[in-house]
Every structure is written in structure tokens, then in C-alpha cells.
Motif scaffolding. Structure first.
Motif, mmCIF file in Angstrom:
data_model
loop_
_atom_site.group_PDB
_atom_site.id
_atom_site.type_symbol
_atom_site.label_atom_id
_atom_site.label_comp_id
_atom_site.label_asym_id
_atom_site.label_seq_id
_atom_site.Cartn_x
_atom_site.Cartn_y
_atom_site.Cartn_z
ATOM 1 N N HIS A 128 -4.408 -4.084 -2.431
ATOM 2 C CA HIS A 128 -3.314 -3.095 -2.429
ATOM 3 C C HIS A 128 -2.272 -3.508 -3.479
ATOM 4 N N GLU A 188 0.121 -2.057 -4.919
ATOM 5 C CA GLU A 188 0.504 -1.119 -5.970
ATOM 6 C C GLU A 188 1.999 -0.802 -5.956
ATOM 7 N N ARG A 213 0.837 -1.201 0.000
ATOM 8 C CA ARG A 213 0.000 0.000 0.000
ATOM 9 C C ARG A 213 0.874 1.254 0.000
ATOM 10 N N TRP A 246 4.461 0.260 -8.896
ATOM 11 C CA TRP A 246 3.896 -0.299 -10.131
ATOM 12 C C TRP A 246 2.661 0.465 -10.575
ATOM 13 N N GLU A 247 1.963 1.075 -9.643
ATOM 14 C CA GLU A 247 0.758 1.841 -9.965
ATOM 15 C C GLU A 247 0.785 3.133 -9.158
#
Length: 367
Positions: A303, A305, A165, A197-198
């Protein structure tokens, strides 16, 4: 003689995986170890070259580190993460980030009667550090849950281990303001800040968050993940120069010194962005394969990300998931290692080789 310190510490969690690891190793095609998350790809050649060139180091290094090492940190934070206004007085090299996380409370005078707060789902070493100092510890994501009590240290971790997260900018700013209003030392574990990654992960020292001041704030960083340097033990803490100075004064007496060759390696790693991009691409490909395979096998991914893990669940007790995957030769970490809130999740690392990741994907397809 009676030894009592270890009795204050929680059980070492990885010891509980021993039997599951044995089951996974018995698989006909061998184990796929996605539990600890240790880097497996080569240390970048630019770093190896720097280490070799600095191998002749007969004298003792200084705990404070070389000015060039600390300047490399200042430059990296500005170039990569928009952190401005620092100089080398804000920086202290570490022998890996874990030793600082485990010792910070003790070295900063936290003790019995004091409170240390850390995230609800968290790297176990925050709790270990509090226990080592004899302090109380509470795992919570809610500052209001602390009530009228004020912790001496508040740990945050973004990107998170184990969940991946990322805390948003507004949230980080509120935490900074809350800590400053109460005189709480805020320590941000940012070891996965380049494994995103995001979206975007920001350092707590970004001027939009800290207001351009390091007062009451430390950020901890590691090169283990971004540069495959886990074996080198290269890390650093950055922030409030008064707190950095106190840590330095204690650590000098303990002989905690990053070796000179490793400092040269750290400079090379921080100055080079190319190897970081290459490693990021490797991990992105492995992450995509495992995420797709886990979802096809009935897992939900929450989560995740950022960091080097997928936070996965299929709605059952985490140990049942660990056992089931171990029968297929896949070893993962139970979410319970990271707090009661993780009891129905597992942490799946994507740091294995491409060949082992492909083996895991094939085995998951059979579920």
C-alpha cells in the motif's frame, strides 16, 4: 475510591516501545525516530504571523467557533477537494482530531449493547472511543462480516493510518449507501487526505460519493500533518448538520473550545496552498529515500500510496523487526499496534529531518 474507566481501555501501545527506544538511543550516532510520526519541520510563517496577530484574546471562545473559521473550512473543502453544497452549519472546530475520535461514541449516546465497527488495521483510538462508551467494537474491512447486526457507528479511514491505503471512489460510495440503508452513522477519518503520493484520495463528502448530501456522514480533518500544526491542536469535523449540532450541544457543556488565536491560525493555514505544496515536496523526497533503502534492505512495501508512513514487511514477526532496527538506532512502530493483521509489518514514518532520514538510509544500507 475505585477508578474503573481506565480498566476498560486497551493498554497504551507506545509504552511497549520504551525498551526499544532506549536501545536505539544508545546508537553511537543517536536515534532515528521513525515511530510516532510527529512533524519536525517549522510551522509555516503565514500561520505564525496569524497566531501572533490574534494573541490578544482575553475573552472565552465559543465551542461552535468563529463564523470565519468555519467558512475557511467550507472554502478549503470546495477548493482543494471538490466538496460542494456545504455551509458553516456543517462545520465544528476540534481541539485536535484525536479528542473527537475518542469521544464521538460517548457524546453521541453510544453505550453498552451497541456496536462500533472500524478498519481491520486501524489507528487504536477508534477502539478506545468504543471502550470509553462501554460499547462493543469489531475490527473488520468486510461489511458482510457484520452479519445481521447493525453498528451504531462505522469508522473508515482513507488514506489509512498505518497502511497508507486509499479507498477507491466506488468502494466509498458502496459504504455510504450501506450505512444509509441501515441508519448507521458513517465517520470518515480523512486526516491524511493531502498526503497522497500515488493516485488520488477523495473525501467521503465528495458529491460523486455522497450524492451531494451529508445525511448520516461526518468527515474528520486535521491540520497537524498538512501544515505542521500538531502543537496547535487544530482540526474540525464536517458533515450532517443534525449530528454536528448534537456534538455541539454536548461539547458546549464540557467547555471544549478551540482557542481564538488557534482559530486565526487555522484560517491562515487553510487559505494558503503554497506551504502545503512545499511540505508535500519535502515529504516526497524523504519517502523516496526511505522506500528505496528499505527495499534494498530486503523489505517489501505494501500500500503506502498516501499518508506519512511506509507499511513495510520482511516476512517475520513485527517485534523481531523492531528489535533488529533498534539495534541500528532506528525506531519504528510495530504493526501489531494497529491490529492482529499487522503482526508481520512495521510502520515507518518519514517525518524525521533530512539529516536523520539520511542517517537511517546509511544504516539500512549496512543490513
Amino acid at each position: 475510591m475505585t477508578l474503573t474507566v481506565s480498566g476498560r481501555l486497551p493498554d497504551f501501545p507506545w509504552d511497549k516501545l520504551t525498551s526499544y527506544a532506549a536501545t536505539a538511543r544508545a546508537h553511537a550516532d543517536g536515534i532515528v525516530d521513525l515511530s510516532v510520526g510527529t512533524p519536525v519541520d517549522p510551522t509555516p510563517e503565514v500561520v505564525q504571523e496569524a497566531l501572533r496577530a490574534a494573541a490578544d484574546a482575553p475573552g472565552y471562545p465559543l465551542t461552535i467557533g468563529r463564523p470565519e473559521s468555519r467558512q475557511a473550512v467550507v472554502d478549503w473543502l470546495a477548493r482543494r477537494h471538490g466538496v460542494t453544497g456545504l455551509d458553516i452549519s456543517n462545520v465544528l472546530p476540534l481541539i485536535g482530531s484525536k479528542e473527537l475520535i475518542a469521544s464521538a461514541a460517548l457524546h453521541l449516546g453510544v453505550g453498552p449493547g451497541d456496536l462500533v465497527a472500524y478498519p481491520e488495521l486501524a489507528y487504536p483510538t477508534y477502539e478506545v472511543g468504543a471502550a470509553l462508551a462501554g460499547a462493543r467494537a469489531v475490527a473488520t474491512d468486510s461489511l458482510t462480516a457484520l452479519g445481521p447486526e447493525t453498528p451504531r457507528i462505522l469508522w473508515i479511514n482513507s488514506p489509512s493510518n498505518p497502511t497508507g491505503r486509499v479507498l477507491p471512489k466506488d468502494h466509498l460510495k458502496k459504504v455510504v449507501d450501506w450505512c444509509r440503508e441501515r441508519g448507521v452513522l458513517l465517520i470518515s477519518d480523512e486526516c491524511y487526505i493531502e498526503c497522497v503520493w500515488e493516485g488520488e484520495a477523495l473525501s467521503v463528502l465528495h458529491p460523486d460519493i455522497c450524492g451531494g448530501s451529508t445525511e448520516g456522514i461526518l468527515a474528520v480533518h486535521s491540520l497537524s500533518k498538512r501544515s505542521n500544526l500538531a502543537g496547535y491542536r487544530c482540526a474540525f469535523v464536517v458533515g450532517d448538520p443534525a449530528v454536528v449540532g448534537e456534538l455541539l450541544a454536548v461539547r458546549k457543556n464540557l467547555g471544549l473550545q478551540m482557542p481564538a488565536p488557534q482559530q486565526a491560525a487555522m484560517i491562515a493555514a487553510l487559505d494558503d496552498d503554497e506551504h502545503v505544496a512545499e511540505q508535500h515536496a519535502r515529504y516526497a523526497a524523504r519517502r523516496a529515500k526511505l522506500l528505496t533503502a528499505l527495499e534494498a534492505a530486503g523489505f517489501s512495501i505494501e500500500h503506502s500510496e498516501a499518508s506519512l508512513y511506509l507499511w513495510a514487511t520482511r516476512g517475520e514477526d513485527c517485534w523481531s523487526t523492531v528489535a533488529s532496527l533498534a539495534e541500528r538506532g532506528i525506531l519504528v512502530a510495530p504493526g501489531a499496534f494497529y491490529g492482529a493483521a499487522g503482526s508481520s509489518h512495521v510502520r515507518v514514518a518519514f517525518t524525521a529531518t533530512d539529516e536523520r532520514v539520511d542517517a537511517a538510509v546509511a544504516r539500512l544500507s549496512a543490513i
